[in-house]
Design a protein around this motif. Structure first.
Motif, mmCIF file in Angstrom:
data_model
loop_
_atom_site.group_PDB
_atom_site.id
_atom_site.type_symbol
_atom_site.label_atom_id
_atom_site.label_comp_id
_atom_site.label_asym_id
_atom_site.label_seq_id
_atom_site.Cartn_x
_atom_site.Cartn_y
_atom_site.Cartn_z
ATOM 1 N N PHE A 6 -18.651 16.603 -38.329
ATOM 2 C CA PHE A 6 -18.372 17.687 -39.259
ATOM 3 C C PHE A 6 -17.545 17.176 -40.430
ATOM 4 O O PHE A 6 -17.796 17.516 -41.569
ATOM 5 C CB PHE A 6 -17.631 18.811 -38.520
ATOM 6 N N ARG A 7 -16.571 16.316 -40.145
ATOM 7 C CA ARG A 7 -15.704 15.789 -41.193
ATOM 8 C C ARG A 7 -16.506 14.970 -42.195
ATOM 9 O O ARG A 7 -16.244 15.020 -43.377
ATOM 10 C CB ARG A 7 -14.597 14.941 -40.573
ATOM 11 N N MET A 8 -17.479 14.231 -41.720
ATOM 12 C CA MET A 8 -18.277 13.415 -42.625
ATOM 13 C C MET A 8 -19.100 14.286 -43.568
ATOM 14 O O MET A 8 -19.275 13.949 -44.718
ATOM 15 C CB MET A 8 -19.207 12.506 -41.833
ATOM 16 N N ARG A 9 -19.576 15.396 -43.078
ATOM 17 C CA ARG A 9 -20.384 16.269 -43.922
ATOM 18 C C ARG A 9 -19.524 17.132 -44.836
ATOM 19 O O ARG A 9 -19.964 17.552 -45.878
ATOM 20 C CB ARG A 9 -21.255 17.184 -43.052
ATOM 21 N N ASN A 10 -18.303 17.424 -44.417
ATOM 22 C CA ASN A 10 -17.448 18.296 -45.209
ATOM 23 C C ASN A 10 -16.029 17.743 -45.224
ATOM 24 O O ASN A 10 -15.205 18.121 -44.401
ATOM 25 C CB ASN A 10 -17.474 19.713 -44.629
ATOM 26 N N PRO A 11 -15.718 16.853 -46.169
ATOM 27 C CA PRO A 11 -14.379 16.251 -46.197
ATOM 28 C C PRO A 11 -13.271 17.261 -46.482
ATOM 29 O O PRO A 11 -12.111 17.001 -46.207
ATOM 30 C CB PRO A 11 -14.481 15.201 -47.298
ATOM 31 N N ASP A 12 -13.598 18.441 -46.991
ATOM 32 C CA ASP A 12 -12.581 19.440 -47.282
ATOM 33 C C ASP A 12 -12.007 20.088 -46.029
ATOM 34 O O ASP A 12 -10.995 20.772 -46.115
ATOM 35 C CB ASP A 12 -13.136 20.517 -48.201
ATOM 36 N N ILE A 13 -12.626 19.895 -44.870
ATOM 37 C CA ILE A 13 -12.105 20.490 -43.636
ATOM 38 C C ILE A 13 -10.716 19.939 -43.321
ATOM 39 O O ILE A 13 -9.861 20.658 -42.832
ATOM 40 C CB ILE A 13 -13.075 20.290 -42.437
ATOM 41 N N GLU A 14 -10.468 18.679 -43.647
ATOM 42 C CA GLU A 14 -9.145 18.108 -43.396
ATOM 43 C C GLU A 14 -8.098 18.764 -44.278
ATOM 44 O O GLU A 14 -7.013 19.099 -43.813
ATOM 45 C CB GLU A 14 -9.167 16.605 -43.619
ATOM 46 N N ALA A 21 -2.441 24.631 -41.017
ATOM 47 C CA ALA A 21 -1.368 24.251 -40.084
ATOM 48 C C ALA A 21 -0.002 24.411 -40.753
ATOM 49 O O ALA A 21 0.944 24.908 -40.123
ATOM 50 C CB ALA A 21 -1.566 22.820 -39.608
ATOM 51 N N HIS A 22 0.091 24.011 -42.006
ATOM 52 C CA HIS A 22 1.349 24.150 -42.749
ATOM 53 C C HIS A 22 1.755 25.622 -42.834
ATOM 54 O O HIS A 22 2.914 25.983 -42.594
ATOM 55 C CB HIS A 22 1.179 23.548 -44.143
ATOM 56 N N HIS A 23 0.804 26.477 -43.146
ATOM 57 C CA HIS A 23 1.057 27.913 -43.238
ATOM 58 C C HIS A 23 1.511 28.482 -41.886
ATOM 59 O O HIS A 23 2.468 29.258 -41.832
ATOM 60 C CB HIS A 23 -0.207 28.624 -43.722
ATOM 61 N N ILE A 24 0.846 28.088 -40.819
ATOM 62 C CA ILE A 24 1.198 28.577 -39.476
ATOM 63 C C ILE A 24 2.606 28.138 -39.097
ATOM 64 O O ILE A 24 3.411 28.939 -38.620
ATOM 65 C CB ILE A 24 0.160 28.105 -38.433
ATOM 66 N N VAL A 25 2.923 26.874 -39.327
ATOM 67 C CA VAL A 25 4.255 26.363 -38.973
ATOM 68 C C VAL A 25 5.330 27.063 -39.790
ATOM 69 O O VAL A 25 6.372 27.455 -39.253
ATOM 70 C CB VAL A 25 4.323 24.832 -39.155
ATOM 71 N N LEU A 26 5.089 27.231 -41.080
ATOM 72 C CA LEU A 26 6.092 27.884 -41.923
ATOM 73 C C LEU A 26 6.334 29.330 -41.520
ATOM 74 O O LEU A 26 7.467 29.796 -41.510
ATOM 75 C CB LEU A 26 5.689 27.823 -43.390
ATOM 76 N N ILE A 55 -3.218 30.691 -34.049
ATOM 77 C CA ILE A 55 -3.927 29.430 -33.816
ATOM 78 C C ILE A 55 -5.364 29.704 -33.383
ATOM 79 O O ILE A 55 -6.301 29.070 -33.870
ATOM 80 C CB ILE A 55 -3.180 28.562 -32.788
ATOM 81 N N ALA A 56 -5.548 30.670 -32.487
ATOM 82 C CA ALA A 56 -6.900 31.018 -32.038
ATOM 83 C C ALA A 56 -7.745 31.512 -33.207
ATOM 84 O O ALA A 56 -8.923 31.148 -33.334
ATOM 85 C CB ALA A 56 -6.842 32.073 -30.942
ATOM 86 N N ALA A 57 -7.157 32.321 -34.074
ATOM 87 C CA ALA A 57 -7.888 32.819 -35.239
ATOM 88 C C ALA A 57 -8.293 31.673 -36.163
ATOM 89 O O ALA A 57 -9.402 31.664 -36.704
ATOM 90 C CB ALA A 57 -7.035 33.837 -36.004
ATOM 91 N N ALA A 58 -7.414 30.693 -36.330
ATOM 92 C CA ALA A 58 -7.738 29.535 -37.181
ATOM 93 C C ALA A 58 -8.878 28.721 -36.572
ATOM 94 O O ALA A 58 -9.768 28.260 -37.290
ATOM 95 C CB ALA A 58 -6.506 28.661 -37.377
#
Length: 75
Positions: A6-14, A21-26, A55-58
């Motif tokens: 998936f990452r190879m096809r869509n580099p924006d996933i990272e 993750a940043h939003h969840i932690v904050l 996290i489950a929703a993400a």
């Protein structure tokens, strides 16, 4: 292995995953840390539940985007 494909096809996933993750932690993570620091067990339990839901929703959001992309016409 699936994520690598998936990452190879869509580099924006990272980028999306890091931002999410940043939003969840904050938001949820810092509230949980504060409740734990205050030794507020009831609030900590409640915030753990909220953190799990976020996290489950993400994860579901990422899965839905992946499925949508897999069914999109290649062109």
């Amino acid at each position: 292995m699936i994520w690598r494909r998936f990452r190879m096809r869509n580099p924006d996933i990272e980028t999306w995953a890091l931002a999410r993750a940043h939003h969840i932690v904050l938001n949820e993570g810092l509230s949980l840390a504060k409740a734990a620091q205050d030794l507020d067990r009831k609030r900590s339990r409640s915030l753990v539940y909220e953190l799990r839901k976020v996290i489950a929703a993400a994860i579901l959001e990422a899965h839905a985007a992946s499925a949508k992309q897999d069914t999109a016409p290649q062109g």
